[in-house]
Write a protein that holds these residues in place. Structure first.
Motif, PDB file in Angstrom:
ATOM      1  N   SER A  56     -37.259 -55.126  -4.397  1.00  9.64           N
ATOM      2  CA  SER A  56     -37.377 -53.862  -3.672  1.00  9.64           C
ATOM      3  C   SER A  56     -36.344 -53.756  -2.564  1.00  9.64           C
ATOM      4  N   ASP A  57     -35.724 -54.901  -2.196  1.00  6.89           N
ATOM      5  CA  ASP A  57     -34.680 -54.872  -1.179  1.00  6.89           C
ATOM      6  C   ASP A  57     -33.328 -55.122  -1.854  1.00  6.89           C
ATOM      7  N   VAL A  58     -32.281 -55.311  -1.078  1.00  3.67           N
ATOM      8  CA  VAL A  58     -30.952 -55.552  -1.631  1.00  3.67           C
ATOM      9  C   VAL A  58     -30.824 -57.026  -2.001  1.00  3.67           C
ATOM     10  N   TYR A  59     -30.685 -57.286  -3.283  1.00  6.91           N
ATOM     11  CA  TYR A  59     -30.564 -58.669  -3.745  1.00  6.91           C
ATOM     12  C   TYR A  59     -29.114 -59.133  -3.658  1.00  6.91           C
ATOM     13  N   GLN A  60     -28.190 -58.256  -4.021  1.00  2.00           N
ATOM     14  CA  GLN A  60     -26.778 -58.592  -3.979  1.00  2.00           C
ATOM     15  C   GLN A  60     -25.991 -57.381  -3.510  1.00  2.00           C
ATOM     16  N   GLY A  61     -25.017 -57.606  -2.632  1.00  3.40           N
ATOM     17  CA  GLY A  61     -24.214 -56.489  -2.148  1.00  3.40           C
ATOM     18  C   GLY A  61     -23.004 -56.972  -1.386  1.00  3.40           C
ATOM     19  N   THR A  62     -22.155 -56.032  -1.001  1.00  3.36           N
ATOM     20  CA  THR A  62     -20.942 -56.341  -0.246  1.00  3.36           C
ATOM     21  C   THR A  62     -21.027 -55.750   1.151  1.00  3.36           C
ATOM     22  N   ARG A  63     -20.322 -56.370   2.083  1.00  2.00           N
ATOM     23  CA  ARG A  63     -20.257 -55.894   3.466  1.00  2.00           C
ATOM     24  C   ARG A  63     -19.031 -56.468   4.137  1.00  2.00           C
ATOM     25  N   MET A  64     -18.691 -55.931   5.290  1.00  2.00           N
ATOM     26  CA  MET A  64     -17.588 -56.485   6.071  1.00  2.00           C
ATOM     27  C   MET A  64     -18.022 -57.817   6.678  1.00  2.00           C
ATOM     28  N   ALA A  65     -17.113 -58.769   6.689  1.00  2.00           N
ATOM     29  CA  ALA A  65     -17.405 -60.070   7.291  1.00  2.00           C
ATOM     30  C   ALA A  65     -17.515 -59.951   8.801  1.00  2.00           C
ATOM     31  N   THR A  66     -18.348 -60.799   9.389  1.00  2.00           N
ATOM     32  CA  THR A  66     -18.504 -60.849  10.841  1.00  2.00           C
ATOM     33  C   THR A  66     -18.124 -62.244  11.337  1.00  2.00           C
ATOM     34  N   GLU A  67     -18.090 -62.400  12.628  1.00  2.00           N
ATOM     35  CA  GLU A  67     -17.700 -63.684  13.218  1.00  2.00           C
ATOM     36  C   GLU A  67     -18.616 -64.815  12.752  1.00  2.00           C
ATOM     37  N   SER A  68     -19.894 -64.510  12.546  1.00  2.00           N
ATOM     38  CA  SER A  68     -20.842 -65.543  12.123  1.00  2.00           C
ATOM     39  C   SER A  68     -20.568 -66.039  10.700  1.00  2.00           C
ATOM     40  N   ASP A  69     -19.760 -65.308   9.939  1.00  2.00           N
ATOM     41  CA  ASP A  69     -19.427 -65.712   8.571  1.00  2.00           C
ATOM     42  C   ASP A  69     -18.211 -66.633   8.500  1.00  2.00           C
ATOM     43  N   PHE A  70     -17.612 -66.917   9.628  1.00  2.00           N
ATOM     44  CA  PHE A  70     -16.349 -67.661   9.655  1.00  2.00           C
ATOM     45  C   PHE A  70     -16.431 -68.979   8.893  1.00  2.00           C
ATOM     46  N   SER A  71     -17.458 -69.774   9.147  1.00  2.00           N
ATOM     47  CA  SER A  71     -17.545 -71.107   8.535  1.00  2.00           C
ATOM     48  C   SER A  71     -17.623 -71.020   7.011  1.00  2.00           C
ATOM     49  N   ARG A  72     -18.441 -70.090   6.510  1.00  2.00           N
ATOM     50  CA  ARG A  72     -18.598 -69.970   5.060  1.00  2.00           C
ATOM     51  C   ARG A  72     -17.328 -69.427   4.415  1.00  2.00           C
ATOM     52  N   GLU A 101      -7.629 -70.047  13.932  1.00  2.00           N
ATOM     53  CA  GLU A 101      -7.421 -68.906  14.822  1.00  2.00           C
ATOM     54  C   GLU A 101      -6.968 -67.678  14.040  1.00  2.00           C
ATOM     55  N   GLU A 102      -6.028 -67.887  13.099  1.00  2.00           N
ATOM     56  CA  GLU A 102      -5.540 -66.772  12.280  1.00  2.00           C
ATOM     57  C   GLU A 102      -6.648 -66.203  11.402  1.00  2.00           C
ATOM     58  N   LEU A 103      -7.441 -67.101  10.829  1.00  2.00           N
ATOM     59  CA  LEU A 103      -8.525 -66.665   9.951  1.00  2.00           C
ATOM     60  C   LEU A 103      -9.575 -65.873  10.721  1.00  2.00           C
ATOM     61  N   LEU A 104      -9.954 -66.375  11.901  1.00  2.00           N
ATOM     62  CA  LEU A 104     -10.941 -65.677  12.715  1.00  2.00           C
ATOM     63  C   LEU A 104     -10.420 -64.310  13.153  1.00  2.00           C
ATOM     64  N   GLU A 105      -9.156 -64.254  13.491  1.00  2.00           N
ATOM     65  CA  GLU A 105      -8.568 -62.970  13.898  1.00  2.00           C
ATOM     66  C   GLU A 105      -8.626 -61.953  12.757  1.00  2.00           C
ATOM     67  N   MET A 106      -8.372 -62.402  11.545  1.00  2.00           N
ATOM     68  CA  MET A 106      -8.443 -61.504  10.393  1.00  2.00           C
ATOM     69  C   MET A 106      -9.866 -60.987  10.184  1.00  2.00           C
ATOM     70  N   ILE A 107     -10.855 -61.861  10.409  1.00  2.00           N
ATOM     71  CA  ILE A 107     -12.253 -61.437  10.277  1.00  2.00           C
ATOM     72  C   ILE A 107     -12.596 -60.402  11.338  1.00  2.00           C
ATOM     73  N   LEU A 108     -12.162 -60.658  12.588  1.00  2.00           N
ATOM     74  CA  LEU A 108     -12.464 -59.735  13.691  1.00  2.00           C
ATOM     75  C   LEU A 108     -11.753 -58.398  13.520  1.00  2.00           C
ATOM     76  N   LEU A 109     -10.645 -58.390  12.777  1.00  2.00           N
ATOM     77  CA  LEU A 109      -9.904 -57.155  12.528  1.00  2.00           C
ATOM     78  C   LEU A 109     -10.392 -56.429  11.273  1.00  2.00           C
ATOM     79  N   ASP A 110     -11.540 -56.863  10.755  1.00  2.00           N
ATOM     80  CA  ASP A 110     -12.160 -56.226   9.579  1.00  2.00           C
ATOM     81  C   ASP A 110     -11.277 -56.280   8.340  1.00  2.00           C
ATOM     82  N   CYS A 111     -10.588 -57.407   8.181  1.00  2.00           N
ATOM     83  CA  CYS A 111      -9.779 -57.584   6.980  1.00  2.00           C
ATOM     84  C   CYS A 111     -10.592 -58.168   5.820  1.00  2.00           C
ATOM     85  N   PHE A 112     -11.690 -58.835   6.139  1.00  2.00           N
ATOM     86  CA  PHE A 112     -12.450 -59.551   5.123  1.00  2.00           C
ATOM     87  C   PHE A 112     -13.695 -58.783   4.703  1.00  2.00           C
TER      88      PHE A 112
END
Length: 322
Positions: free
Chosen positions: A241-257, A274-285
């Motif tokens: 009844s809820d979302v089992y699978q879906g897509t979304r923009m990555a957030t800072e908390s997703d960095f490790s995964r 640092e480069e990877l985190l910056e890309m996540i914060l810039l909504d690239c992922f």
């Protein structure tokens, strides 16, 4: 250093380790949960398939999962009830697989009667579920609860329930984590397994659409319960009844995964943390989630002046590749 006798033996070890690592999060996630399982009459009447299923249920029970089993004895019950009032027999095979079973009159029934001109005869509806008594048996942790689709009214009449109605009503009453239906075959569409159903589609298959998580499994497939519960890619049909699978923009908390996925691929341009985190914060992922676990990610870096972009990352977890 461990030495294997053959490449085939090494592959078997690697497969087991890979499977165990994949199953490990689910071992903890399912521990302490309550699952209601409906077993179709076709599976129940086949000793071979039933024994395999009960062995797996007993194994999971000892891992800390509590179970309520509802055998769908509709093959015999749908015949005229000549032996009206005769109690159904508990299946002793649970004791053969080292699991204690508790049964009882946990559900009160009422006659369905005449509905829109149709007399349902000795068919009953669930009137009340004795949640307190059933919880006492589940919370003790040492037994599996066994229900039947034969119930008794306040006047002592033996009534035949719809098994799926009993399973759904009971799951909601005790707030079960999952309702699982063991069927006599898979749900197919043009010979392909249907992995997901909407609530409306599930209700068309059986009256099971009101429970938050429903699994429809092929009971003829050996080990189907273990495969469904402990592999990321299920082998049955899931109704949610809820979302089992879906897509979304990555957030800072997703960095490790995200970093873990990229490092496992071994084929992407190296970037510092640092480069990877910056890309996540810039909504690239963008990430793909399945049951709250990130299973894939992709990145697009836009160069507006040049009117072009770079596909900087495209990774799918090896556990999800087909």
């Amino acid at each position: 250093m461990e030495i294997y006798d053959s490449a085939e033996e090494e592959d078997e070890h690697e497969q087991f380790v890979r499977w165990f690592r994949e199953a490990w999060p689910y071992l903890w996630a399912h521990r302490g949960c309550t699952f209601v399982i409906i077993i179709s009459g076709e599976v129940e009447s086949n000793p071979y398939y039933l024994n395999l299923l009960l062995k797996d249920i007993a194994f999971l029970h000892h891992l800390g999962i509590t179970f309520v089993l509802i055998p769908a004895t509709n093959i015999e019950i749908h015949k005229p009830l000549a032996d009206r009032g005769k109690k159904t027999r508990d299946n002793s095979r649970l004791h053969d697989v080292d699991a204690s079973a508790a049964s009882g009159n946990f559900v009160a029934a009422k006659i369905r009667g005449v509905v829109t001109g149709v007399d349902y005869g000795e068919t009953g509806e669930v009137k009340k579920v004795d949640v307190r008594r059933i919880r006492e048996r589940l919370d003790c942790g040492d037994c599996i609860v066994l229900l039947h689709n034969i119930g008794y009214s306040s006047s002592g009449e033996a009534l035949n329930y719809n098994t799926y109605e009993v399973g759904t009503t009971f799951s909601l009453a005790i707030e079960a984590d999952k309702l699982i239906s063991i069927m006599d075959g898979p749900i197919l569409d043009d010979k392909c397994l249907v992995q997901f159903l909407t609530v409306e589609e599930a209700e068309a298959e059986a009256d099971m659409g009101r429970v938050e998580r429903v699994h429809l499994l092929d009971g003829i497939k050996g080990g189907v319960l273990l495969l469904e519960l402990f592999k990321r890619d299920e082998v049955g049909t899931m109704v949610v009844s809820d979302v089992y699978q879906g897509t979304r923009m990555a957030t800072e908390s997703d960095f490790s995964r995200v970093r873990e996925l990229i490092q496992a691929s071994g084929e992407l341009v190296r970037r510092s943390d640092e480069e990877l985190l910056e890309m996540i914060l810039l909504d690239c992922f963008i990430v793909v989630e399945r049951e709250s676990q990130i299973v894939a990610c992709a990145a697009l870096v836009s160069f507006s002046e040049e009117k072009c972009g770079e596909v900087a990352s495209f990774v799918v977890s090896s556990d999800c590749r087909r």
